[in-house]
Structure formats: structure tokens, C-alpha cells
Design a protein around this motif. Structure first.
Motif, mmCIF file in Angstrom:
data_model
loop_
_atom_site.group_PDB
_atom_site.id
_atom_site.type_symbol
_atom_site.label_atom_id
_atom_site.label_comp_id
_atom_site.label_asym_id
_atom_site.label_seq_id
_atom_site.Cartn_x
_atom_site.Cartn_y
_atom_site.Cartn_z
ATOM 1 N N ALA A 48 -63.791 23.257 -75.986
ATOM 2 C CA ALA A 48 -63.943 22.091 -74.701
ATOM 3 C C ALA A 48 -64.678 22.931 -73.680
ATOM 4 O O ALA A 48 -64.215 22.630 -72.660
ATOM 5 N N SER A 49 -65.575 23.806 -73.952
ATOM 6 C CA SER A 49 -66.409 24.498 -72.849
ATOM 7 C C SER A 49 -65.496 25.370 -72.073
ATOM 8 O O SER A 49 -65.965 25.568 -70.863
ATOM 9 N N ALA A 65 -58.044 13.642 -72.272
ATOM 10 C CA ALA A 65 -56.689 12.790 -72.511
ATOM 11 C C ALA A 65 -55.619 12.925 -71.428
ATOM 12 O O ALA A 65 -55.337 14.088 -70.575
ATOM 13 N N ASN A 66 -54.716 12.124 -71.519
ATOM 14 C CA ASN A 66 -53.759 12.186 -70.689
ATOM 15 C C ASN A 66 -52.250 12.529 -71.607
ATOM 16 O O ASN A 66 -52.147 12.092 -72.539
ATOM 17 N N VAL A 67 -51.904 13.956 -71.630
ATOM 18 C CA VAL A 67 -51.251 14.491 -72.484
ATOM 19 C C VAL A 67 -49.781 14.818 -72.214
ATOM 20 O O VAL A 67 -49.572 15.405 -71.140
ATOM 21 N N THR A 68 -48.838 14.575 -73.087
ATOM 22 C CA THR A 68 -47.390 14.945 -72.917
ATOM 23 C C THR A 68 -47.173 16.306 -74.106
ATOM 24 O O THR A 68 -47.512 15.820 -75.181
ATOM 25 N N ILE A 69 -46.890 17.275 -73.572
ATOM 26 C CA ILE A 69 -46.625 18.290 -74.583
ATOM 27 C C ILE A 69 -45.213 18.872 -74.565
ATOM 28 O O ILE A 69 -44.651 18.862 -73.390
ATOM 29 N N ALA A 101 -56.674 19.040 -75.960
ATOM 30 C CA ALA A 101 -56.777 17.761 -75.683
ATOM 31 C C ALA A 101 -56.984 17.297 -74.140
ATOM 32 O O ALA A 101 -57.723 16.309 -73.736
ATOM 33 N N ALA A 102 -56.165 17.815 -73.421
ATOM 34 C CA ALA A 102 -56.268 17.480 -72.007
ATOM 35 C C ALA A 102 -57.664 18.108 -71.386
ATOM 36 O O ALA A 102 -58.390 17.233 -70.626
ATOM 37 N N LEU A 103 -58.353 19.114 -71.854
ATOM 38 C CA LEU A 103 -59.517 19.128 -71.516
ATOM 39 C C LEU A 103 -60.741 18.436 -72.019
ATOM 40 O O LEU A 103 -61.738 18.305 -71.176
ATOM 41 N N ASP A 127 -62.501 9.617 -79.575
ATOM 42 C CA ASP A 127 -62.841 10.047 -78.184
ATOM 43 C C ASP A 127 -61.374 10.022 -77.484
ATOM 44 O O ASP A 127 -60.445 9.101 -77.349
ATOM 45 N N LEU A 128 -61.179 11.177 -76.847
ATOM 46 C CA LEU A 128 -59.969 11.352 -76.290
ATOM 47 C C LEU A 128 -60.006 10.803 -74.948
ATOM 48 O O LEU A 128 -58.805 10.828 -74.254
#
Length: 217
Positions: A27-28, A88-92, A83-85, A63-64
Motif C-alpha cells: 500500500a505504498s 478500510a475501517n479495521v478492527t484487529i 487493510a487500514a492503509l 475495494d477496501l
């Protein structure tokens, strides 16, 4: 999820897992993941399935942007970080014993403006699922199918977190018959298909969604 080595670990040549850190480019961003095998075992190293799943996410099949995503058995957190990068709004999630280590990796590798979109939470499969009252658009799991004793709780957790629109992506190496048995269990409430295979690492990615029959119930 489990904080014990695999039975065949000695045959794998685990030198890379004893390195204090592993660096990736997704994600760069350059992502530097701290590892701590001696303290937390398999929960604190980056497994091939996580790398393959991150690579698959970068292919853009999903598309995240602004999706509600949850990662199960996150370990080092690499997949959730990527996923966050990617928007997305992520719960880890992982077990309590791994959370401090997991959160350190997450905070170190996410820019300040992205960190509010990420939560690190305790989740032991099958327990206290009421703490997760919402469903998610996407559920991610990398190399979480290997302990047979957890299969029933894992399936229960997946069902709890899903709506009829949720997509589940599981990246794994099929090592034993028991791994295939979990996929058979998964096909009860879900429609399951293999959507990607990486021959260099022998990693499969399976997509699961609540089956039509389950939706009608």
C-alpha cells in the motif's frame, strides 16, 4: 490464535521467525513488523499466509475504501495494517496475551491520520461475542486454520460476525486432513470457493459467504 509452535516447526527452518523484525512494502508504505517468537510463539511472527493475503488485497479485487473490516487471530497485525492503509475501517483482534505486542506494531506502522480508523480488541473465538454487536463487510484470517480444538469456536465466531453481505477471506496452507475438515465444516453455513493460490508458498485463499439456505433461515 494459539501461542504454541506448530508440531512440524523444527522441520521448517524457522530462522527467519527468530529475527527481531521483518520489513514489507504494501500500500505504498514500508511496514516494519516487530517479531518475538521467544515470548509469544506463532502469534508474534509473520507467516507466509499473511504476506500472500496482503498481496491479494493489493490486487484490488475488493475495494477496501470505507469497508468495515475485522481481522481474526491477527498476531503481528500485518494484514489489518495493510487493510487500514488501503482505506478500510479495521478492527484487529487476537487473544489478550498478544494485544500489547499487536497494538505496538499497529501504532508504529500507521500514520496518525489513519489510526482513528483502527481498533485493537481482545477476541477469543467463541467467547464474549456480545462485545462485537455489529457485523462486518469483510472478515480476514491468515493461517488461523490449524488447531482442531478451535474449529467449532472459530465457526461460531464467523457466524456471529457475518451478515448475508459479509465476505470472508481465509489464507492458509492445507497441512493435514484436519485443515480440510474445517473447510468442510465451513461449507455448512457458508458457500466456500478457492479464489487464489500462490504456488511459491503453497498458500490457498478461500472466499466464504453465508449460503442461500442460511439466508432464508
Amino acid at each position: 490464535m494459539a501461542l504454541v509452535p506448530y508440531d512440524e516447526a523444527a522441520a521448517w527452518g524457522l530462522q527467519k521467525f527468530h529475527q527481531p523484525a521483518a520489513t514489507f512494502n504494501f500500500a505504498s508504505h514500508t511496514i516494519r513488523i516487530q517479531q518475538n517468537w521467544n515470548q509469544l510463539g506463532v502469534a508474534a511472527v509473520v507467516w507466509d499466509a499473511a504476506v500472500v493475503l496482503c498481496t491479494f488485497l493489493e490486487m484490488g479485487t475488493i475495494d477496501l475504501q470505507r469497508l468495515a473490516v475485522i481481522e481474526l487471530g491477527a498476531g503481528t497485525g500485518l494484514v489489518g495494517i495493510v487493510a487500514a492503509l488501503m482505506g478500510a475501517n479495521v478492527t484487529i483482534t487476537d487473544r489478550k496475551v498478544a494485544l500489547e505486542f499487536l497494538e505496538s506494531n499497529v501504532r508504529t506502522n500507521l500514520p496518525a491520520h489513519i489510526q482513528p480508523n483502527v481498533a485493537v480488541m481482545e477476541l477469543t473465538w467463541g467467547h464474549d461475542l456480545g462485545n462485537f454487536s455489529r457485523t462486518f463487510d469483510l472478515i480476514l484470517g491468515a493461517d488461523i486454520i490449524y488447531l482442531e480444538d478451535t474449529f467449532t469456536d472459530l465457526l461460531k465466531t464467523l457466524e456471529h460476525l457475518c451478515s448475508e453481505h459479509t465476505v470472508i477471506l481465509l489464507a492458509c496452507r492445507i497441512r493435514y486432513e484436519r485443515d480440510q475438515n474445517f473447510l468442510t465444516m465451513l461449507k455448512g453455513p457458508f458457500s466456500v470457493a478457492e479464489i487464489h493460490y500462490d504456488p511459491s508458498s503453497d498458500i490457498h485463499i478461500y472466499k466464504a459467504q453465508m449460503s442461500a439456505l442460511k439466508k432464508e433461515l
